[in-house]
Each structure stands twice: as C-alpha cells, then as structure tokens.
Motif scaffolding. Structure first.
Motif, PDB file in Angstrom:
ATOM      1  N   MET A   1     -72.195  11.516 -52.774  1.00  0.00           N
ATOM      2  CA  MET A   1     -70.920  12.213 -52.926  1.00  0.00           C
ATOM      3  C   MET A   1     -69.750  11.266 -52.628  1.00  0.00           C
ATOM      4  O   MET A   1     -69.880  10.339 -51.828  1.00  0.00           O
ATOM      5  N   THR A   2     -68.648  11.546 -53.243  1.00  0.00           N
ATOM      6  CA  THR A   2     -67.450  10.760 -52.988  1.00  0.00           C
ATOM      7  C   THR A   2     -66.826  11.186 -51.672  1.00  0.00           C
ATOM      8  O   THR A   2     -67.192  12.185 -51.074  1.00  0.00           O
ATOM      9  N   ALA A   3     -65.853  10.396 -51.218  1.00  0.00           N
ATOM     10  CA  ALA A   3     -65.186  10.683 -49.948  1.00  0.00           C
ATOM     11  C   ALA A   3     -64.378  11.962 -50.055  1.00  0.00           C
ATOM     12  O   ALA A   3     -63.937  12.346 -51.142  1.00  0.00           O
ATOM     13  N   PRO A   4     -64.168  12.665 -48.930  1.00  0.00           N
ATOM     14  CA  PRO A   4     -63.359  13.884 -48.950  1.00  0.00           C
ATOM     15  C   PRO A   4     -61.910  13.573 -49.270  1.00  0.00           C
ATOM     16  O   PRO A   4     -61.485  12.415 -49.210  1.00  0.00           O
ATOM     17  N   PRO A   5     -61.137  14.594 -49.628  1.00  0.00           N
ATOM     18  CA  PRO A   5     -59.735  14.368 -49.980  1.00  0.00           C
ATOM     19  C   PRO A   5     -58.968  13.682 -48.873  1.00  0.00           C
ATOM     20  O   PRO A   5     -59.188  13.938 -47.686  1.00  0.00           O
ATOM     21  N   GLU A   6     -58.078  12.809 -49.294  1.00  0.00           N
ATOM     22  CA  GLU A   6     -57.244  12.070 -48.365  1.00  0.00           C
ATOM     23  C   GLU A   6     -56.282  13.006 -47.625  1.00  0.00           C
ATOM     24  O   GLU A   6     -55.714  13.915 -48.213  1.00  0.00           O
ATOM     25  N   THR A   7     -56.110  12.807 -46.327  1.00  0.00           N
ATOM     26  CA  THR A   7     -55.207  13.641 -45.536  1.00  0.00           C
ATOM     27  C   THR A   7     -53.766  13.385 -45.935  1.00  0.00           C
ATOM     28  O   THR A   7     -53.350  12.243 -46.132  1.00  0.00           O
ATOM     29  N   GLY A   8     -52.994  14.475 -46.071  1.00  0.00           N
ATOM     30  CA  GLY A   8     -51.593  14.344 -46.413  1.00  0.00           C
ATOM     31  C   GLY A   8     -50.813  13.677 -45.289  1.00  0.00           C
ATOM     32  O   GLY A   8     -51.111  13.832 -44.109  1.00  0.00           O
ATOM     33  N   GLY A   9     -49.804  12.907 -45.650  1.00  0.00           N
ATOM     34  CA  GLY A   9     -48.999  12.243 -44.648  1.00  0.00           C
ATOM     35  C   GLY A   9     -47.920  11.427 -45.331  1.00  0.00           C
ATOM     36  O   GLY A   9     -48.026  11.080 -46.511  1.00  0.00           O
ATOM     37  N   GLY A  10     -46.840  11.056 -44.617  1.00  0.00           N
ATOM     38  CA  GLY A  10     -45.759  10.318 -45.218  1.00  0.00           C
ATOM     39  C   GLY A  10     -45.029  11.141 -46.237  1.00  0.00           C
ATOM     40  O   GLY A  10     -45.113  12.364 -46.286  1.00  0.00           O
ATOM     41  N   LEU A  11     -44.290  10.458 -47.126  1.00  0.00           N
ATOM     42  CA  LEU A  11     -43.518  11.120 -48.165  1.00  0.00           C
ATOM     43  C   LEU A  11     -44.185  10.926 -49.522  1.00  0.00           C
ATOM     44  O   LEU A  11     -44.563   9.807 -49.887  1.00  0.00           O
ATOM     45  N   LEU A  12     -44.331  12.006 -50.259  1.00  0.00           N
ATOM     46  CA  LEU A  12     -44.858  11.968 -51.607  1.00  0.00           C
ATOM     47  C   LEU A  12     -43.860  12.666 -52.515  1.00  0.00           C
ATOM     48  O   LEU A  12     -43.467  13.810 -52.241  1.00  0.00           O
ATOM     49  N   ALA A  13     -43.442  12.002 -53.593  1.00  0.00           N
ATOM     50  CA  ALA A  13     -42.444  12.569 -54.495  1.00  0.00           C
ATOM     51  C   ALA A  13     -43.032  12.718 -55.894  1.00  0.00           C
ATOM     52  O   ALA A  13     -43.604  11.773 -56.446  1.00  0.00           O
ATOM     53  N   LEU A  14     -42.882  13.921 -56.447  1.00  0.00           N
ATOM     54  CA  LEU A  14     -43.237  14.185 -57.829  1.00  0.00           C
ATOM     55  C   LEU A  14     -41.944  14.181 -58.622  1.00  0.00           C
ATOM     56  O   LEU A  14     -41.026  14.957 -58.331  1.00  0.00           O
ATOM     57  N   VAL A  15     -41.835  13.327 -59.628  1.00  0.00           N
ATOM     58  CA  VAL A  15     -40.562  13.168 -60.320  1.00  0.00           C
ATOM     59  C   VAL A  15     -40.765  13.264 -61.831  1.00  0.00           C
ATOM     60  O   VAL A  15     -41.793  12.875 -62.374  1.00  0.00           O
ATOM     61  N   GLY A  16     -39.748  13.810 -62.502  1.00  0.00           N
ATOM     62  CA  GLY A  16     -39.717  13.798 -63.954  1.00  0.00           C
ATOM     63  C   GLY A  16     -40.344  14.991 -64.627  1.00  0.00           C
ATOM     64  O   GLY A  16     -40.237  15.135 -65.855  1.00  0.00           O
ATOM     65  N   GLY A  17     -40.989  15.882 -63.881  1.00  0.00           N
ATOM     66  CA  GLY A  17     -41.621  17.047 -64.472  1.00  0.00           C
ATOM     67  C   GLY A  17     -40.703  18.248 -64.503  1.00  0.00           C
ATOM     68  O   GLY A  17     -39.627  18.252 -63.885  1.00  0.00           O
ATOM     69  N   HIS A  18     -41.121  19.286 -65.219  1.00  0.00           N
ATOM     70  CA  HIS A  18     -40.400  20.557 -65.211  1.00  0.00           C
ATOM     71  C   HIS A  18     -40.913  21.355 -64.017  1.00  0.00           C
ATOM     72  O   HIS A  18     -42.099  21.667 -63.934  1.00  0.00           O
ATOM     73  N   VAL A  19     -40.005  21.687 -63.095  1.00  0.00           N
ATOM     74  CA  VAL A  19     -40.384  22.363 -61.854  1.00  0.00           C
ATOM     75  C   VAL A  19     -40.077  23.854 -61.972  1.00  0.00           C
ATOM     76  O   VAL A  19     -38.912  24.249 -62.083  1.00  0.00           O
ATOM     77  N   ALA A  20     -41.130  24.676 -61.957  1.00  0.00           N
ATOM     78  CA  ALA A  20     -40.971  26.142 -61.945  1.00  0.00           C
ATOM     79  C   ALA A  20     -41.220  26.596 -60.513  1.00  0.00           C
ATOM     80  O   ALA A  20     -42.359  26.738 -60.082  1.00  0.00           O
ATOM     81  N   THR A  21     -40.148  26.835 -59.773  1.00  0.00           N
ATOM     82  CA  THR A  21     -40.285  27.068 -58.336  1.00  0.00           C
ATOM     83  C   THR A  21     -40.895  28.422 -58.010  1.00  0.00           C
ATOM     84  O   THR A  21     -41.513  28.586 -56.960  1.00  0.00           O
ATOM     85  N   ASN A  22     -40.678  29.417 -58.878  1.00  0.00           N
ATOM     86  CA  ASN A  22     -41.067  30.813 -58.607  1.00  0.00           C
ATOM     87  C   ASN A  22     -40.447  31.331 -57.313  1.00  0.00           C
ATOM     88  O   ASN A  22     -41.027  32.175 -56.626  1.00  0.00           O
ATOM     89  N   ASP A  23     -39.255  30.852 -56.971  1.00  0.00           N
ATOM     90  CA  ASP A  23     -38.537  31.404 -55.832  1.00  0.00           C
ATOM     91  C   ASP A  23     -37.943  32.753 -56.237  1.00  0.00           C
ATOM     92  O   ASP A  23     -38.173  33.246 -57.349  1.00  0.00           O
ATOM     93  N   ALA A  24     -37.190  33.376 -55.346  1.00  0.00           N
ATOM     94  CA  ALA A  24     -36.674  34.715 -55.618  1.00  0.00           C
ATOM     95  C   ALA A  24     -35.810  34.766 -56.869  1.00  0.00           C
ATOM     96  O   ALA A  24     -35.779  35.771 -57.584  1.00  0.00           O
ATOM     97  N   GLY A  25     -35.122  33.677 -57.158  1.00  0.00           N
ATOM     98  CA  GLY A  25     -34.289  33.622 -58.359  1.00  0.00           C
ATOM     99  C   GLY A  25     -34.975  32.998 -59.552  1.00  0.00           C
ATOM    100  O   GLY A  25     -34.354  32.790 -60.585  1.00  0.00           O
ATOM    101  N   ARG A  26     -36.252  32.680 -59.391  1.00  0.00           N
ATOM    102  CA  ARG A  26     -37.058  32.009 -60.429  1.00  0.00           C
ATOM    103  C   ARG A  26     -36.360  30.749 -60.941  1.00  0.00           C
ATOM    104  O   ARG A  26     -36.285  30.480 -62.139  1.00  0.00           O
ATOM    105  N   SER A  27     -35.861  29.951 -60.000  1.00  0.00           N
ATOM    106  CA  SER A  27     -35.182  28.704 -60.345  1.00  0.00           C
ATOM    107  C   SER A  27     -36.150  27.730 -61.008  1.00  0.00           C
ATOM    108  O   SER A  27     -37.305  27.615 -60.599  1.00  0.00           O
TER     109      SER A  27
END
Length: 463
Positions: A1-27
């Motif tokens: 088996m491969t190694a388990p998922p890497e633990t989250g940490g530091g800053l990770l940025a997702l850029v350039g995509g269409h972001v559908a937040t699904n917040d109260a205003g569906r921004s």
C-alpha cells in the motif's frame, strides 16, 4: 500500500479556478482563489492570489470548479462486498436475500469492505460520510472499530452510527433471529461506542450517533432506550423510515399509525434526529418533521434501484426540513457515487415536479450544506468560507465532457462524472488526479473480490 495522506500544514492556495462557495448568498468567483492554512480556510475571493499569501504552496486550478466537499448522510459500508444481489427484488425481498449473507461478517471482511467503499466515496468528491452499521454477528468482533480504522486510513471525516436490531422474525420482525441482539447488549455496546470514539470538538474527524435499524427490525423499547441514551450523551439519532410501501403497511398493521406517527409517539422527532429515505410521507408527516427540526437523508439512486419511490425533496425543502443526500448501501446502489446522487436528486425532482422543482445550485447545496445541516455541522463544513474547515473538492471541467458547458456548476451537476483533480479533508490531500492517496486501488480491488467470495461462501453460496 502507498503511504497515508500527507498531514495538512502551512499555506496552500488554489488559484485560477471557478469558486462556488455555497455560502448564504451563494457567492461565486470566477476565476478566484482559496487559501488553506492547516485545517481551515483563511481566504476566499475573486481574482489572483493576494500578496500576503505569496509564500503559499500554489495549486493551479485553472479549468477547474472548486466546491465544498460533498457530505454523505446515509451509507452501509459493509455492503460493498455484497453488491449485485437480488437486483430485481423489492426492499423486503432484497433484505431477506442478504440478511443470511451478512450474518457471516467479521472484522477482516468489514475492514476490507469499508476501505473499498470509503475510497470510492472519496473518488466521488465526498469529504464527510456517515455509516449505518446494524449487523453485529455474535462472533464477528469489533465491526464498528474496523470501519473507524478504515476511515482513518482513507482520510475521510467520519460519522459512523452504532446501529442495532432486536426484533427477529420469530417476534414478528423481518430479520432472521441469528442477526438480532439483546437490548441490554445493544445499549451497553452503544454507550461503549460513544465513550470510546465520539469526539465533539469543533474540528472533529469522528462523531458517533445511535441508529436502531427500522420500524420492522427493532422494538419500541429499543427505540425509546436508544433515544434516552443518545440524549444523555448529546449524540444524534438515526434510522430508516418510510422507505417503502411495505414498511408503511407494516406500521399501520402493527402500530395503527404511519411511520412518522409511530416514531413521534416514541420521542423520535427533533433537531438531533435524521431519517434515511423518507419516501412515503403525507403532508402531515412533512409538516410535523419541519416543526420539530427533524432532517432527511435523501437517497435517490438506491430508492430507484429498489423501486421504492422517490422522496418529495422539493416539498421537504419548501417546508423547512433540512435535506442531505445519501448513497445508501452499496448493495442497493452499486455505483456508490455521491456525485451521482447530486445529479439524480435534481433529475428525479424535475421528473416529479417539473423544471423548476430543483436548480443546479440547489442540488449542490443538498450535497454540501444540506448534509452539513443534517449532521449538525453547518458552522464547520458545507460551504467555502473563512474560518471553516478545509474540506474542498476541485473538479476538472475543461475536458471534452464539460468544456463547452457555459455554467460551471451546471457542468458539474448535469454533465458526466468529472475528473476529481484534488480533494482536501481537514486540509489534507486525500485524492489527487482521481487517485486516492492512502490506498493502492488495484491491490484493494483484489482484496475486495476475495472478501466477497469468502462472505458468500460462508453463506453456502458460490460467487
């Protein structure tokens, strides 16, 4: 088996995509950015990455739709190794075929089944899932613990329920006597499950609920005692309800009430309760559920597969009932894709109520915030907002199957299954480029096939 998922940490940025937040205003922001630090979202908005996050590790999400992770509010993980049986049967016929097979479950088989089911859920964009495990053979071992270990391995946020059955066929129930338990043993095991596993913290990866199986497999005494125990410890309650006309007939014959009236008489309505299916509800039942804050796990594919009918999702939502989506057991939904439930929820609602019955963003909301509300976690997951947990799905929609769909959310909901570019759960990478990081898919497939053969052999049936 491969190694388990890497633990989250530091800053990770997702850029350039269409972001559908699904917040109260569906921004929505297209193109936009989303920044994760550790377990939480720290920035979301339109345009390029803000200067203060220039040290972040950047993921180019161009050509992708970024949504909250999907939330699965009803499942039976152990059924992953009994798919394809009783394919033309009613609910009761299907259950009667499979109960004797499930009586052979043990820790090893349950571990394999749960790992396969959870890995496939992750591939369909699911970041949080429930499970309703209610078959506990006397010599089976710690089956709840087995599936909890599987969820840790795959990396999903997990809300398993300690299910139960105490009404065997000899006492007027549906299941065989050898797969039901004594009430005292059930309550002791339920309390132990809460004390051992339940984590009520705000960033919890593991919460327990109690889930007597159904009106035709449990006694009124077990339902009442389970509700008292759950409320003593502040955990949620879950059961199947109003799934088929057979169940409706059973409740009227044995209790002189509809399924909702029966559960209401036992203290089983309230904001800490959610019902799976809720297909056969009259207007009075829907109104009563809305008034008490009771929620629903809508399982369109399973209900269609068993010919049980389709829940009145539009009417439930209009009445104010929180409605999430559920894959249901893999043995009654062999596809086991939460993305597909989102699509089917929309299509079946429109088949029943016309093109305005459910919009594409309504379907996304049911798959995300709807599920979060059902589980009482709407302040933590279900939308992409600063301060919320970093449960995020990144879908690639610039390929042949989706590139010409003008609306990115419509591309996701109405198009074919899009490749899953990235799945974050609690800030950890669980899926990348359609591959689950914590498992070897080919090796796991072989293990699942072997486990299925073994379970059917124990029931005296070759597969």
């Amino acid at each position: 088996m491969t190694a388990p998922p890497e633990t989250g940490g530091g800053l990770l940025a997702l850029v350039g995509g269409h972001v559908a937040t699904n917040d109260a205003g569906r921004s929505e922001h297209g193109p936009g950015h989303l920044v994760v630090e550790g377990q939480r979202i720290v920035a979301v908005g339109a345009g390029p990455l803000p200067a203060q996050y220039r040290e972040a590790s950047v993921v180019d999400a161009s050509g992708c739709l970024i949504t909250p992770g999907l939330v699965n509010t009803h499942h039976h993980l152990y059924q992953w190794i009994t798919r394809g049986a009783a394919v033309d049967g009613t609910l009761f016929e299907w259950l009667q075929t499979l109960y004797p097979v499930w009586a052979g479950l043990d820790v090893g088989l349950t571990t394999t089944a749960a790992t396969g089911a959870l890995a496939w859920l992750a591939r369909s964009g699911c970041t949080t899932t429930t499970d309703h495990h209610y078959v506990f053979p006397a010599q089976g071992g710690d089956l709840l613990g087995a599936e909890i270990a599987a969820a840790r391995r795959v990396g999903l946020r997990f809300h398993p329920t300690r299910g139960s059955m105490d009404l065997g066929v000899s006492a007027g129930g549906l299941p065989p006597d050898d797969v039901v338990e004594d009430v005292d043993a059930i309550l002791a095991a339920s309390e132990a499950a809460i004390l051992t596993h339940h984590d009520p913290s705000a960033d919890s990866m593991l919460r327990i609920a109690l889930a007597p199986c159904s009106p035709f497999s449990v006694t009124a005494g077990l339902l009442t005692a389970s509700a008292e125990l759950a409320r003593r410890y502040g955990v949620r309650l879950h059961t199947h309800l109003a799934e088929s006309t057979d169940e409706d007939d059973y409740c009227r014959e044995h209790f002189g009430r509809t399924p909702v009236e029966h559960l209401d008489s036992l203290g089983w309505l309230g904001p800490d309760v959610w019902f799976a299916h809720a297909v056969h509800l009259d207007d009075a039942s829907i109104a009563r559920m809305a008034a008490t804050g009771t929620s629903v796990a809508h399982c369109p594919s399973s209900n269609a597969r068993l010919g049980a009918g389709i829940a009145r999702a539009r009417d439930l939502r209009a009445a104010g009932v929180a409605v999430g989506l559920g894959v249901d057991g893999a043995a009654s939904n062999e596809a086991s894709s939460l993305w597909e439930e989102m699509r089917h929820a929309l299509l079946f609602a429109r088949a029943r109520g016309g093109p305005q019955a459910l919009g594409v963003r309504d379907a996304l909301d049911m798959a995300t915030m709807g599920g979060a509300r059902v589980l009482g976690r709407q302040d933590e997951i279900g939308s992409l907002e600063v301060g919320k947990l970093a449960d995020v799905a990144v879908w690639r929609i610039d390929g042949l199957g989706h590139a010409d769909v003008a609306d990115p959310v419509a591309a996701l909901v109405l198009g074919g299954p899009p490749p899953l570019e990235l799945l974050l759960v609690n800030g950890r990478r669980v899926v990348e480029s359609d591959a689950v990081l914590g498992v070897d898919a080919d090796e796991l497939a072989a293990e699942v096939a072997a486990a299925s053969r073994e379970l059917w052999a124990r029931a005296g049936q070759a597969r």
